[in-house]
Design a protein around this motif. Sequence first.
Motif, PDB file in Angstrom:
ATOM      1  N   GLY A 171       0.810  -1.223   0.000  1.00  0.00           N
ATOM      2  CA  GLY A 171       0.000   0.000   0.000  1.00  0.00           C
ATOM      3  C   GLY A 171       0.840   1.268   0.000  1.00  0.00           C
ATOM      4  N   ALA A 172       1.886   1.305   0.833  1.00  0.00           N
ATOM      5  CA  ALA A 172       2.731   2.502   0.907  1.00  0.00           C
ATOM      6  C   ALA A 172       3.443   2.729  -0.425  1.00  0.00           C
ATOM      7  N   LEU A 173       3.907   1.647  -1.047  1.00  0.00           N
ATOM      8  CA  LEU A 173       4.574   1.763  -2.355  1.00  0.00           C
ATOM      9  C   LEU A 173       3.555   2.172  -3.420  1.00  0.00           C
ATOM     10  N   ARG A 174       2.330   1.647  -3.316  1.00  0.00           N
ATOM     11  CA  ARG A 174       1.267   2.022  -4.261  1.00  0.00           C
ATOM     12  C   ARG A 174       0.991   3.516  -4.184  1.00  0.00           C
ATOM     13  N   TRP A 194      12.798  -0.894  -5.026  1.00  0.00           N
ATOM     14  CA  TRP A 194      11.342  -0.724  -4.932  1.00  0.00           C
ATOM     15  C   TRP A 194      10.662  -1.371  -6.126  1.00  0.00           C
ATOM     16  N   ALA A 195      11.282  -1.254  -7.306  1.00  0.00           N
ATOM     17  CA  ALA A 195      10.692  -1.771  -8.539  1.00  0.00           C
ATOM     18  C   ALA A 195      10.514  -3.286  -8.499  1.00  0.00           C
ATOM     19  N   ARG A 196      11.248  -3.970  -7.631  1.00  0.00           N
ATOM     20  CA  ARG A 196      11.090  -5.421  -7.489  1.00  0.00           C
ATOM     21  C   ARG A 196       9.700  -5.795  -6.974  1.00  0.00           C
ATOM     22  N   PHE A 197       9.010  -4.853  -6.351  1.00  0.00           N
ATOM     23  CA  PHE A 197       7.691  -5.115  -5.781  1.00  0.00           C
ATOM     24  C   PHE A 197       6.560  -4.615  -6.681  1.00  0.00           C
TER      25      PHE A 197
END
Length: 92
Positions: A20-23, A63-66
């Motif tokens: 969620g935080a990354l979204r 981050w892009a790994r997720f």
Amino acid sequence: MTLAMLGPGESARVEHILFGALRTLCGDLGIREGGAVRCRAGTGGVLVLDTDDGHVVSVARDWARFIRIATPVPGLVPGPVTVSPVVSEPVA
């Protein structure tokens, strides 16, 4: 496949952003589930991407790994590109 695996010149559609935080962070950058991105460059730990809303943004490869993407799509190009305040260099 994850966004971290996207190479320069490749485009893909974002399928899912895991956390969620990354979204939320990605949304602020213009990267959204269902949206298209194109990799301009991938140097070291950073990807430089064109987004659907016409910005150029940088994303840490960690981050892009997720961020799950569909298989790279030839010819998929996000909208017109402008310079985002996140990137300090001009777009040619």
